[in-house]
Design a protein around this motif. Structure first.
Motif, PDB file in Angstrom:
ATOM      1  N   GLU A 132       0.813  -1.212   0.000  1.00  0.00           N
ATOM      2  CA  GLU A 132       0.000   0.000   0.000  1.00  0.00           C
ATOM      3  C   GLU A 132       0.850   1.266   0.000  1.00  0.00           C
ATOM      4  OE1 GLU A 132      -2.158  -2.858   2.880  1.00  0.00           O
ATOM      5  OE2 GLU A 132      -0.260  -2.761   1.784  1.00  0.00           O
ATOM      6  N   GLU A 133       1.941   1.249   0.733  1.00  0.00           N
ATOM      7  CA  GLU A 133       2.792   2.442   0.826  1.00  0.00           C
ATOM      8  C   GLU A 133       3.405   2.794  -0.530  1.00  0.00           C
ATOM      9  OE1 GLU A 133       6.650   4.084   3.394  1.00  0.00           O
ATOM     10  OE2 GLU A 133       5.860   2.055   3.715  1.00  0.00           O
ATOM     11  N   LEU A 134       3.911   1.773  -1.219  1.00  0.00           N
ATOM     12  CA  LEU A 134       4.506   2.016  -2.541  1.00  0.00           C
ATOM     13  C   LEU A 134       3.452   2.526  -3.513  1.00  0.00           C
ATOM     14  CD1 LEU A 134       6.753   1.820  -4.662  1.00  0.00           C
ATOM     15  CD2 LEU A 134       6.093  -0.566  -5.012  1.00  0.00           C
ATOM     16  N   LEU A 135       2.295   1.879  -3.506  1.00  0.00           N
ATOM     17  CA  LEU A 135       1.249   2.264  -4.445  1.00  0.00           C
ATOM     18  C   LEU A 135       0.800   3.704  -4.209  1.00  0.00           C
ATOM     19  CD1 LEU A 135      -0.388   1.064  -6.766  1.00  0.00           C
ATOM     20  CD2 LEU A 135      -2.125   0.404  -5.120  1.00  0.00           C
ATOM     21  N   ALA A 136       0.686   4.075  -2.951  1.00  0.00           N
ATOM     22  CA  ALA A 136       0.262   5.448  -2.624  1.00  0.00           C
ATOM     23  C   ALA A 136       1.273   6.474  -3.121  1.00  0.00           C
ATOM     24  CB  ALA A 136       0.066   5.585  -1.120  1.00  0.00           C
ATOM     25  N   SER A 137       2.549   6.084  -3.172  1.00  0.00           N
ATOM     26  CA  SER A 137       3.592   7.040  -3.564  1.00  0.00           C
ATOM     27  C   SER A 137       3.720   7.201  -5.069  1.00  0.00           C
ATOM     28  CB  SER A 137       4.941   6.586  -2.994  1.00  0.00           C
ATOM     29  OG  SER A 137       5.402   5.407  -3.656  1.00  0.00           O
ATOM     30  N   ILE A 138       3.185   6.244  -5.856  1.00  0.00           N
ATOM     31  CA  ILE A 138       3.362   6.335  -7.317  1.00  0.00           C
ATOM     32  C   ILE A 138       2.048   6.547  -8.054  1.00  0.00           C
ATOM     33  CG2 ILE A 138       5.459   4.931  -7.295  1.00  0.00           C
ATOM     34  CD1 ILE A 138       3.762   2.571  -8.298  1.00  0.00           C
ATOM     35  N   ARG A 139       1.006   6.908  -7.352  1.00  0.00           N
ATOM     36  CA  ARG A 139      -0.284   7.152  -7.997  1.00  0.00           C
ATOM     37  C   ARG A 139      -0.561   8.643  -8.194  1.00  0.00           C
ATOM     38  NH1 ARG A 139      -5.233   6.005  -3.922  1.00  0.00           N
ATOM     39  NH2 ARG A 139      -6.291   6.996  -5.673  1.00  0.00           N
ATOM     40  N   GLU A 140       0.412   9.469  -7.820  1.00  0.00           N
ATOM     41  CA  GLU A 140       0.157  10.901  -7.750  1.00  0.00           C
ATOM     42  C   GLU A 140       0.366  11.635  -9.069  1.00  0.00           C
ATOM     43  OE1 GLU A 140      -1.202  12.231  -5.167  1.00  0.00           O
ATOM     44  OE2 GLU A 140      -1.157  10.317  -4.105  1.00  0.00           O
ATOM     45  N   ALA A 264      13.096   2.784 -17.836  1.00  0.00           N
ATOM     46  CA  ALA A 264      14.471   3.248 -17.649  1.00  0.00           C
ATOM     47  C   ALA A 264      14.570   4.357 -16.602  1.00  0.00           C
ATOM     48  CB  ALA A 264      15.034   3.743 -18.984  1.00  0.00           C
ATOM     49  N   TYR A 265      13.457   4.721 -15.989  1.00  0.00           N
ATOM     50  CA  TYR A 265      13.474   5.776 -14.973  1.00  0.00           C
ATOM     51  C   TYR A 265      13.899   5.225 -13.615  1.00  0.00           C
ATOM     52  CZ  TYR A 265      10.860   8.357 -18.525  1.00  0.00           C
ATOM     53  OH  TYR A 265      10.469   8.969 -19.685  1.00  0.00           O
ATOM     54  N   ASN A 266      14.128   6.153 -12.685  1.00  0.00           N
ATOM     55  CA  ASN A 266      14.568   5.742 -11.341  1.00  0.00           C
ATOM     56  C   ASN A 266      13.397   5.564 -10.377  1.00  0.00           C
ATOM     57  OD1 ASN A 266      13.814   8.376 -11.046  1.00  0.00           O
ATOM     58  ND2 ASN A 266      15.641   9.041  -9.913  1.00  0.00           N
ATOM     59  N   GLN A 267      12.166   5.625 -10.897  1.00  0.00           N
ATOM     60  CA  GLN A 267      10.974   5.433 -10.088  1.00  0.00           C
ATOM     61  C   GLN A 267      10.076   4.388 -10.760  1.00  0.00           C
ATOM     62  OE1 GLN A 267      10.289   6.694  -7.145  1.00  0.00           O
ATOM     63  NE2 GLN A 267      12.043   8.090  -7.033  1.00  0.00           N
ATOM     64  N   PRO A 268       9.317   3.619  -9.963  1.00  0.00           N
ATOM     65  CA  PRO A 268       8.349   2.691 -10.572  1.00  0.00           C
ATOM     66  C   PRO A 268       7.265   3.465 -11.309  1.00  0.00           C
ATOM     67  CG  PRO A 268       8.714   2.198  -8.238  1.00  0.00           C
ATOM     68  CD  PRO A 268       9.321   3.543  -8.492  1.00  0.00           C
ATOM     69  N   ILE A 269       6.648   2.813 -12.285  1.00  0.00           N
ATOM     70  CA  ILE A 269       5.506   3.416 -12.960  1.00  0.00           C
ATOM     71  C   ILE A 269       4.300   2.489 -12.799  1.00  0.00           C
ATOM     72  CG2 ILE A 269       6.899   4.702 -14.626  1.00  0.00           C
ATOM     73  CD1 ILE A 269       6.303   2.604 -16.701  1.00  0.00           C
ATOM     74  N   LEU A 270       3.130   3.105 -12.747  1.00  0.00           N
ATOM     75  CA  LEU A 270       1.886   2.390 -12.497  1.00  0.00           C
ATOM     76  C   LEU A 270       0.988   2.472 -13.722  1.00  0.00           C
ATOM     77  CD1 LEU A 270      -0.382   1.131 -10.668  1.00  0.00           C
ATOM     78  CD2 LEU A 270      -0.914   3.495  -9.964  1.00  0.00           C
ATOM     79  N   ILE A 271       0.440   1.326 -14.135  1.00  0.00           N
ATOM     80  CA  ILE A 271      -0.496   1.266 -15.256  1.00  0.00           C
ATOM     81  C   ILE A 271      -1.914   1.192 -14.708  1.00  0.00           C
ATOM     82  CG2 ILE A 271      -1.257  -0.046 -17.270  1.00  0.00           C
ATOM     83  CD1 ILE A 271       1.593  -1.202 -17.428  1.00  0.00           C
ATOM     84  N   ARG A 272      -2.750   2.127 -15.150  1.00  0.00           N
ATOM     85  CA  ARG A 272      -4.168   2.073 -14.822  1.00  0.00           C
ATOM     86  C   ARG A 272      -4.938   1.933 -16.122  1.00  0.00           C
ATOM     87  NH1 ARG A 272      -6.979   1.220 -11.075  1.00  0.00           N
ATOM     88  NH2 ARG A 272      -8.117   3.150 -10.646  1.00  0.00           N
ATOM     89  N   SER A 286       3.373   7.876 -11.814  1.00  0.00           N
ATOM     90  CA  SER A 286       4.604   7.590 -11.088  1.00  0.00           C
ATOM     91  C   SER A 286       4.704   8.525  -9.896  1.00  0.00           C
ATOM     92  CB  SER A 286       5.827   7.738 -12.000  1.00  0.00           C
ATOM     93  OG  SER A 286       6.990   7.246 -11.345  1.00  0.00           O
ATOM     94  N   ALA A 287       5.863   8.506  -9.246  1.00  0.00           N
ATOM     95  CA  ALA A 287       6.070   9.355  -8.063  1.00  0.00           C
ATOM     96  C   ALA A 287       6.290  10.800  -8.487  1.00  0.00           C
ATOM     97  CB  ALA A 287       7.272   8.844  -7.270  1.00  0.00           C
TER      98      ALA A 287
END
Length: 311
Positions: A132-140, A264-272, A286-287
């Motif tokens: 949950e913590e990771l997801l909350a940080s990359i949904r913004e 290739a970025y330094n942050q995870p990316i989220l697919i919706r 992403s973050a």
């Protein structure tokens, strides 16, 4: 004197015979594995013993096969945290897998020391990839978006599009990780709900289980391309398709081409991803701290012809 000797011998032999009998009784019992309060597998010594040998030599090939069967029975896949249709974060759930080393040790006690005829399957926790913590940080922060349209009256094709969209929805791609459309969506089968979708597009007739999911992969391609990710593998259809501009499609097939890209970025990316009422939409997040290079991607032509259901 002779009677005394015979009696003495009997006193020595009888306990030895009784002890040997007890050992044989123990050895005849199977090794029983318990999982969730039920017996799920039993292994006899004869199942894993090398033949034609007096000693207890273990046939490792047979033992490894039994271990693999047990591992499949007890495996519970972890569930990543996700976001529901109302934007609420659904908590992650840990899974578990067979602790192979501990299982080998327990079986050794049974096989060589005549102990532990019944054991609880030893398990190890498998943690989810996304909490949950990771997801909350990359949904913004939105970094990519693309929308295509389909004929919702074509029920079979619509069903396939919805299922493929659900398969990639909430998927997180970590830095330096490669996303594979076929790898994430998996094989399109009737058991999963995919249906044959005969469709005529610009005079071309196609029919296959899962027909229509190329619209999902093509929409995803344009969304992540806008986000500036590194495209690893992409193929176009032999003819242009109506749901994206020419050259902007990404055809996929389980036994054929795949669509893949690298983060290739330094942050995870989220697919919706969501498909509803003829609209296929994919958003990439992403973050806040991500530094990305946005690309210009042509939008869908409003006059794009719709597919025509086959007779």
């Amino acid at each position: 004197m002779m009677k005394i000797l015979i009696t003495a011998l009997l006193l020595i032999i009888a306990p030895q015979q009784e002890e040997q009998k007890q050992i044989e009784q123990v050895q005849s019992q199977p090794f029983t594995i318990i999982y969730n309060g039920k017996s799920i597998q039993k292994v006899n010594r004869s199942d894993v013993k090398l033949p034609h040998l007096e000693e207890k030599w273990l046939d490792m090939d047979k033992f490894n096969r039994i271990t693999e069967e047990l591992a499949e029975k007890v495996y519970k896949e972890p569930v990543d945290a996700g976001i529901d249709d109302l934007g609420r974060i659904k908590p992650a759930k840990p899974g578990h897998q067979l602790d192979r080393q501990q299982f080998s040790e327990l079986f050794a006690y049974y096989y060589y020391a005549n102990q532990l005829n019944e054991v609880e399957a030893p398990l190890r926790v498998v943690h989810p990839r996304v909490d949950e913590e990771l997801l909350a940080s990359i949904r913004e922060k939105p970094i990519g978006k693309y929308v295509t349209y389909y004929n919702s009256n074509n029920k079979e094709r619509s069903q396939n599009i919805v299922l493929a969209a659900q398969a990639i929805n909430n998927h997180v791609v970590f830095p330096r990780e490669t996303f594979s459309f076929n790898g994430v969506v998996g094989k399109r089968t009737e058991e999963k709900g995919y249906q044959p979708a005969p469709v005529i597009v610009k005079g071309e007739l196609a029919e296959d289980i899962g027909g229509g999911i190329c619209q999902v992969s093509s929409t995803l391609y344009n969304a992540v391309d806008q986000a500036g990710v590194k495209i690893v593998e992409r193929y176009s259809h032999s003819r242009s398709v109506p749901y994206v501009p020419p050259g902007r499609d990404a055809t996929v097939s389980w036994y054929g081409p795949d669509f893949s890209f690298e983060n290739a970025y330094n942050q995870p990316i989220l697919i919706r991803a969501k498909a509803v009422k003829g609209t296929m939409q994919i958003n990439i997040y992403s973050a806040d701290s991500i530094q990305y290079q946005k690309r210009q991607v042509p939008n869908v032509n409003e006059n794009t012809p719709k597919e025509v259901p086959a007779d």
